[in-house]
Design an enzyme around this catalytic site. Structure first.
Site, mmCIF file in Angstrom:
data_model
loop_
_atom_site.group_PDB
_atom_site.id
_atom_site.type_symbol
_atom_site.label_atom_id
_atom_site.label_comp_id
_atom_site.label_asym_id
_atom_site.label_seq_id
_atom_site.Cartn_x
_atom_site.Cartn_y
_atom_site.Cartn_z
ATOM 1 N N HIS A 1 26.329 53.474 57.147
ATOM 2 C CA HIS A 1 26.981 52.563 56.406
ATOM 3 C C HIS A 1 26.569 51.623 56.289
ATOM 4 C CE1 HIS A 1 29.150 55.549 54.472
ATOM 5 N NE2 HIS A 1 28.775 56.416 54.313
ATOM 6 N N ASP B 1 28.341 52.979 60.620
ATOM 7 C CA ASP B 1 28.963 52.260 59.669
ATOM 8 C C ASP B 1 28.738 51.414 61.153
ATOM 9 O OD1 ASP B 1 30.905 49.940 58.472
ATOM 10 O OD2 ASP B 1 31.482 52.117 57.062
ATOM 11 N N ASP C 1 38.184 43.110 57.914
ATOM 12 C CA ASP C 1 37.488 43.431 56.924
ATOM 13 C C ASP C 1 35.932 44.264 57.231
ATOM 14 O OD1 ASP C 1 36.833 45.154 54.925
ATOM 15 O OD2 ASP C 1 35.200 43.433 54.118
ATOM 16 N N ASP D 1 34.121 45.996 55.280
ATOM 17 C CA ASP D 1 33.133 45.961 54.065
ATOM 18 C C ASP D 1 32.885 44.787 52.917
ATOM 19 O OD1 ASP D 1 33.308 48.847 54.258
ATOM 20 O OD2 ASP D 1 35.852 48.200 54.457
ATOM 21 N N TRP E 1 34.931 61.091 56.108
ATOM 22 C CA TRP E 1 35.384 60.091 56.902
ATOM 23 C C TRP E 1 37.365 60.083 56.707
ATOM 24 C CZ3 TRP E 1 38.486 56.193 54.754
ATOM 25 C CH2 TRP E 1 39.096 55.306 55.712
ATOM 26 N N ASP F 1 27.503 50.602 51.858
ATOM 27 C CA ASP F 1 29.233 51.475 52.570
ATOM 28 C C ASP F 1 30.351 49.143 51.929
ATOM 29 O OD1 ASP F 1 32.205 51.425 51.489
ATOM 30 O OD2 ASP F 1 31.623 52.482 54.245
ATOM 31 N N LYS G 1 35.131 55.314 63.259
ATOM 32 C CA LYS G 1 35.425 53.916 63.178
ATOM 33 C C LYS G 1 36.744 53.468 64.206
ATOM 34 C CE LYS G 1 37.209 51.758 59.270
ATOM 35 N NZ LYS G 1 38.469 51.560 57.818
HETATM 36 C C1 RNT Z 1 36.472 53.435 55.605
HETATM 37 C C2 RNT Z 1 34.433 53.802 55.425
HETATM 38 C C3 RNT Z 1 34.355 54.849 54.028
HETATM 39 C C4 RNT Z 1 34.635 54.817 53.229
HETATM 40 C C5 RNT Z 1 34.389 54.646 52.290
HETATM 41 C C6 RNT Z 1 35.107 54.827 50.586
HETATM 42 O O1 RNT Z 1 36.188 52.383 56.575
HETATM 43 O O2 RNT Z 1 33.597 53.411 55.849
HETATM 44 O O3 RNT Z 1 33.121 55.597 54.754
HETATM 45 O O4 RNT Z 1 34.618 52.859 52.847
HETATM 46 O O5 RNT Z 1 33.316 56.183 52.416
HETATM 47 ZN ZN ZN Z 2 31.679 53.211 55.912
#
Ligand code: RNT
Ligand code: ZN
Length: 421
Positions: free
Chosen positions: A289, A262, A297, A299, A188, A329, A231
């Site tokens: 992920h 993700d 955000d 995450d 990534w 993640d 992303k």
């Molecule tokens: C970031 C991505 C990636 C990271 C990790 C730390 O937006 O999701 O996967 O969170 O690699």
């Molecule tokens: Zn990720």
């Protein structure tokens, strides 16, 4: 929780599910197949083990909060992950980022890393009896400070990151070889533009070129597998992300590697659960992920919500467990970090168990007969079936705390270990 009560509740739940044609004992057996890769970076807010303030030297990733107790050495990370694993039912793996090498105080830049810097992690995984996944760390570094890495127009920087990814892939192959289970290597990059760029195409052409260079060496799939992660946008890259979903899905299909989805990286009404059966028409395997996006955000700690449920249900309904690798993640620096892992991982596991407790063939029969009221009704009724009793029984069976019992264990660890750091 009381063992006898858990067993009694389970017997009643078992009957209720059996009425719907679901065998709870078989579900408990099948949960063995769900292996979750624990991301190491929740231990220390994506800080890394290179220098104490490594994460301050160039962007791409951001954790917020300053809850006490974060790990600041590899020994602390391992202690925390070991504690986490005692509180999780089922099998896990470790998902390590390259910036967590065991550098023993030596300054080793990312284009210099070697297997030896990760040998102690490999040994630790071996001792734990778990597999290991790996990630290039193309962020939090002076050479990422302008927002570009593999797609950089600064040729020296671009080559630096190509070399980093190359080395990470070689290290991954060695990890998989030593541990006897393929290591998934995920790439990534944060590359993107805060404001409207002119040359979207130029950056994407460079990203493709860099990936081709970094992936020019082939490794046996029993040792390592490549994944690429897209992303939508990031902080400071609001207007254009070079590695968009279209970009990476194309790249993954063309090269038959894994696409990493993700669920924090899409438009808010898009669902990753809906993408799995599309992607798997074209690539052999998908990496996930699992996370919880909230506004800007991507995450937050995973909770048992509809997005995660659809992801798990799609995997289970279609028997995709062996084709979808599940990683987490999230990184929350504002709460107890051990608690974050346990809540988030258990939430993902719960989603899988709920998916397995579904009478899918009945629902499918309804659907194919055009009985959509019946399908809707059964889906609604399933929501109030005694899933928790099956979950608690599984925890009991796995010798880990059932119900809320892990809360006090984590509080104890906080008092004994975390607050003393
Ligand atoms: C970031 C991505 C990636 C990271 C990790 C730390 O937006 O999701 O996967 O969170 O690699
Ligand atoms: Zn990720």
């Amino acid at each position: 929780m009381n063992k006898d009560r858990i067993e009694q509740a389970y017997e009643l739940a078992k009957e209720q599910y059996a009425e719907l044609g679901v065998n709870t004992d078989a579900v408990i057996e099948k949960m063995q197949e769900v292996v979750i890769s624990l991301h190491c970076w929740q231990t220390d807010d994506v800080g890394g083990a290179e220098t104490p303030d490594a994460h301050l030297s160039g962007g791409g990733i951001q954790a917020t909060g300053n809850y006490p107790g974060k790990a600041s050495t590899i020994a602390e990370m391992r202690a925390d992950l070991e504690k986490v694993m005692t509180l999780l039912p089922g099998k896990q793996r470790l998902n390590l980022h390259a910036m967590y090498g065991d550098f023993q105080g030596e300054k080793v830049d990312r284009d210099q890393i070697e297997v030896k810097h990760f040998q102690s992690w490999i040994n630790w995984c071996k001792a734990q009896g778990i597999g290991m996944d790996f990630n290039a760390s193309c962020f939090s570094h002076p050479r990422a400070a302008d927002g570009y890495t593999l797609s950089s127009k600064n040729e020296e920087n671009r080559q630096f990151w190509v070399e980093h990814v190359k080395r990470c892939r070689a290290i991954s192959a060695e990890i998989g070889k030593q541990l006897g289970t393929p290591c998934v290597h995920n790439t990534w990059v944060p590359d993107g533009s805060k404001d409207t760029p002119i040359d979207r195409n130029g950056y994407r052409t460079l990203l493709k070129k860099s990936l081709d260079e970094a992936m020019s060496v082939d490794y046996p799939k029993e040792y390592m597998k490549d994944a690429v992660e897209s992303k939508l946008f990031g902080i400071g890259a609001e207007s254009m992300t070079v590695g968009s979903h279209d970009f990476y899905l194309g790249y993954a299909i063309k090269n038959n590697i894994m696409i990493c989805l993700d669920n924090g990286h899409f438009h808010p009404t898009e669902q990753v659960g809906d993408k799995i059966s599309s992607c798997l028409q074209w690539v052999d395997e998908v990496l996930l992920h699992v996370t919880r996006p909230i506004r800007w955000d991507s995450d937050h700690v995973v909770t048992l919500n509809e997005d995660v449920q659809l992801i798990a249900s799609e995997i289970v309904r279609n028997n995709f467990i062996s084709r979808v690798k599940v990683g987490l993640d999230f990184f929350d620096a504002s709460i107890n970090r051990i608690g974050a892992y346990v809540v988030g991982t258990r939430a993902a596991q719960k989603a899988f168990m709920i998916a397995m407790l579904e009478p899918t063939s009945t629902l499918l029969k309804y659907e194919e007969a055009g009985q959509n009221f019946e399908r809707l009704a059964l889906l609604e009724e399933l929501k109030t079936k005694p899933f928790g009793a099956v979950w608690d029984y599984w925890c009991l069976h796995k010798n880990v705390p059932a119900g809320v019992d892990y809360i006090s264990e984590i509080q104890q660890y906080e008092r004994d270990v975390l607050l003393k750091r």
